[in-house]
Design a protein around this motif. Structure first.
Motif, PDB file in Angstrom:
ATOM      1  N   THR A 191      18.720  36.595  11.375  1.00 53.23           N
ATOM      2  CA  THR A 191      17.389  36.171  11.806  1.00 53.23           C
ATOM      3  C   THR A 191      16.403  36.435  10.678  1.00 53.23           C
ATOM      4  OG1 THR A 191      17.838  36.606  14.144  1.00 53.23           O
ATOM      5  CG2 THR A 191      15.529  36.530  13.470  1.00 53.23           C
ATOM      6  N   VAL A 192      15.582  35.451  10.386  1.00 51.46           N
ATOM      7  CA  VAL A 192      14.572  35.573   9.335  1.00 51.46           C
ATOM      8  C   VAL A 192      13.216  35.768   9.988  1.00 51.46           C
ATOM      9  CG1 VAL A 192      13.463  34.459   7.367  1.00 51.46           C
ATOM     10  CG2 VAL A 192      15.891  34.063   7.803  1.00 51.46           C
ATOM     11  N   LYS A 193      12.516  36.802   9.571  1.00 58.37           N
ATOM     12  CA  LYS A 193      11.145  37.025  10.022  1.00 58.37           C
ATOM     13  C   LYS A 193      10.220  36.591   8.904  1.00 58.37           C
ATOM     14  CE  LYS A 193       7.972  38.632  12.838  1.00 58.37           C
ATOM     15  NZ  LYS A 193       7.716  38.033  14.167  1.00 58.37           N
ATOM     16  N   GLN A 194       9.460  35.522   9.139  1.00 62.22           N
ATOM     17  CA  GLN A 194       8.611  34.987   8.082  1.00 62.22           C
ATOM     18  C   GLN A 194       7.484  35.958   7.720  1.00 62.22           C
ATOM     19  OE1 GLN A 194       8.347  30.826  10.138  1.00 62.22           O
ATOM     20  NE2 GLN A 194       7.677  30.553   8.030  1.00 62.22           N
ATOM     21  N   PRO A 195       7.183  36.068   6.428  1.00 67.22           N
ATOM     22  CA  PRO A 195       6.001  36.852   6.033  1.00 67.22           C
ATOM     23  C   PRO A 195       4.747  36.251   6.652  1.00 67.22           C
ATOM     24  CG  PRO A 195       7.364  36.287   4.130  1.00 67.22           C
ATOM     25  CD  PRO A 195       7.883  35.488   5.277  1.00 67.22           C
ATOM     26  N   ARG A 196       3.767  37.093   6.958  1.00 69.63           N
ATOM     27  CA  ARG A 196       2.554  36.602   7.619  1.00 69.63           C
ATOM     28  C   ARG A 196       1.859  35.511   6.814  1.00 69.63           C
ATOM     29  NH1 ARG A 196      -0.426  41.979  10.160  1.00 69.63           N
ATOM     30  NH2 ARG A 196       1.273  42.546  11.596  1.00 69.63           N
TER      31      ARG A 196
END
Length: 381
Positions: free
Chosen positions: A278-283
């Motif tokens: 799972t990739v958590k996008q940078p803000r």
């Protein structure tokens, strides 16, 4: 002497394409070897086996095409250099849409897919294919028959009409084994592992619920189930397919800016999918789409296109991002991975006749059939 030549061939097939093109000037023997299709096929098989020689073909919003060679796609690189494709090839592909790339060749389409061009981004050589318009199309490599194929699909009142172009025979034929009661939701087929894939619906009008695949070797269709998704996200705006190397990859995007990445199992197990990560996008990139392009050799870092303006490496273990500058393009772009190759596109058979409107010719199997073949299939668009 023959042994020395064999050893030279073994060494050269591990050398990147760019220096090989320069090495053609060393001697007539080297030029003959490097220009041969036997060597070209061995070279790309070696590159695929060791996961080397992956470059990018880039489209900008003005319709221009660029090439980023394998050095610019190296995981240690902070900057990639995009080199514009020049005439005469540029005149042919300007404004075209990239359908995909497979084993060293790229496929682009113009005029609502009625004009298709296959080309090698490294040698800048291409072959134009004239066809009738059809809204659904795909391009890929057939490993069974060592052939490159273009698939075009048009929907009639009661059935689909499917036609396959073979680069080896330089001709088209109609495929009779076609899906029924299915609606294609994506117009471009995604190539991975010897097959093309389209998002589709078994219940037209009720949304995405399946994948239709076309095996390029068997020339047969089959259905592929979708991976499970949280929150029942099953639409083409939040779920899309891309090829990552030889694997088919599905991205599921969620409102919290996280993305589940699914990869297709190679072993043909009952469950065709597994969640890779799972990739958590940078803000700062939360509102921009992420699209995977390639894994590093170690399979621990993923190259992503972020939005329409940048590339980034994502470290799967550290869960960190690293920017990759791309020099030479000043506007929005769309990037596609391809494998660098020496494959030739010289006409080794008589040129095909352009397909007439709403008509397509079924190819013959040998020279005798070519003389006798007169029957044509009519496509209803």
């Amino acid at each position: 002497m023959a042994l020395i030549q064999d050893l030279i061939g073994e060494v050269l097939c591990r050398v990147p394409v760019k220096p090989l093109l320069r090495f053609r000037c060393v001697s007539k023997d080297w030029c003959s070897l490097i220009d041969s299709n036997v060597f070209a096929k061995k070279h790309i098989r070696t590159a695929l086996e060791f996961g080397t020689g992956g470059g990018l073909i880039v489209n900008d919003e003005a319709g221009r095409c660029y090439v980023v060679d394998s050095e610019g796609v190296d995981v240690g690189s902070d900057e990639a250099v995009a080199v514009g494709i020049k005439d005469p090839l540029m005149s042919l592909i300007h404004g075209a849409e990239v359908l995909g790339a497979a084993n060293g060749l790229c496929c682009v389409a113009k005029s609502e897919m009625s004009n298709i061009l296959l080309f090698n981004p490294m040698t800048r050589k291409g072959r134009e294919i004239l066809v009738v318009p059809a809204p659904i199309c795909g391009f890929g490599y057939d490993p069974v028959n060592d052939d490159y194929k273009v698939v075009k699909i048009a929907e009639g009142k009661t059935q689909f009409f499917v036609f396959v172009y073979s680069l080896k025979t330089n001709s088209w034929k109609r495929v009779l084994n076609v899906p029924s009661k299915v609606s294609f939701l994506s117009k471009w087929g995604v190539f991975a592992g010897g097959a093309l894939y389209w998002l589709a619906s078994k219940n037209p009008g009720k949304g995405l619920d399946t994948i239709v695949s076309f095996d390029l070797g068997l020339e047969q269709f089959k259905g592929v189930p979708l991976p499970p998704a949280d929150n029942k996200i099953v639409n083409t705006n939040s779920r899309f397919m891309v090829p990552v190397g030889e694997l088919l990859c599905i991205f599921d995007s969620y409102p919290n800016h996280s993305i589940d990445v699914w990869l297709m199992n190679k072993n043909g197990s009952e469950n065709p999918w597994y969640k890779a990560f799972t990739v958590k996008q940078p803000r700062r990139h939360g509102s921009e789409f992420l699209r995977p392009l390639a894994f590093s050799k170690s399979q621990t870092v993923l190259l992503l296109q972020v939005g329409n303006t940048k590339l980034m490496w994502y470290d799967l273990e550290k869960k960190t991002f690293k920017n990759v500058g791309i020099r030479g393009i000043r506007m929005n772009f769309y990037a596609y991975l391809y494998n660098e190759s020496l494959l030739q596109l010289a006409e080794d058979k008589p040129p095909q006749k352009p397909l007439q409107d709403k008509t397509i010719q079924k190819p013959s199997q040998d020279e005798q059939q070519k003389k006798q073949q007169k029957k044509r299939y009519r496509m209803f668009l």
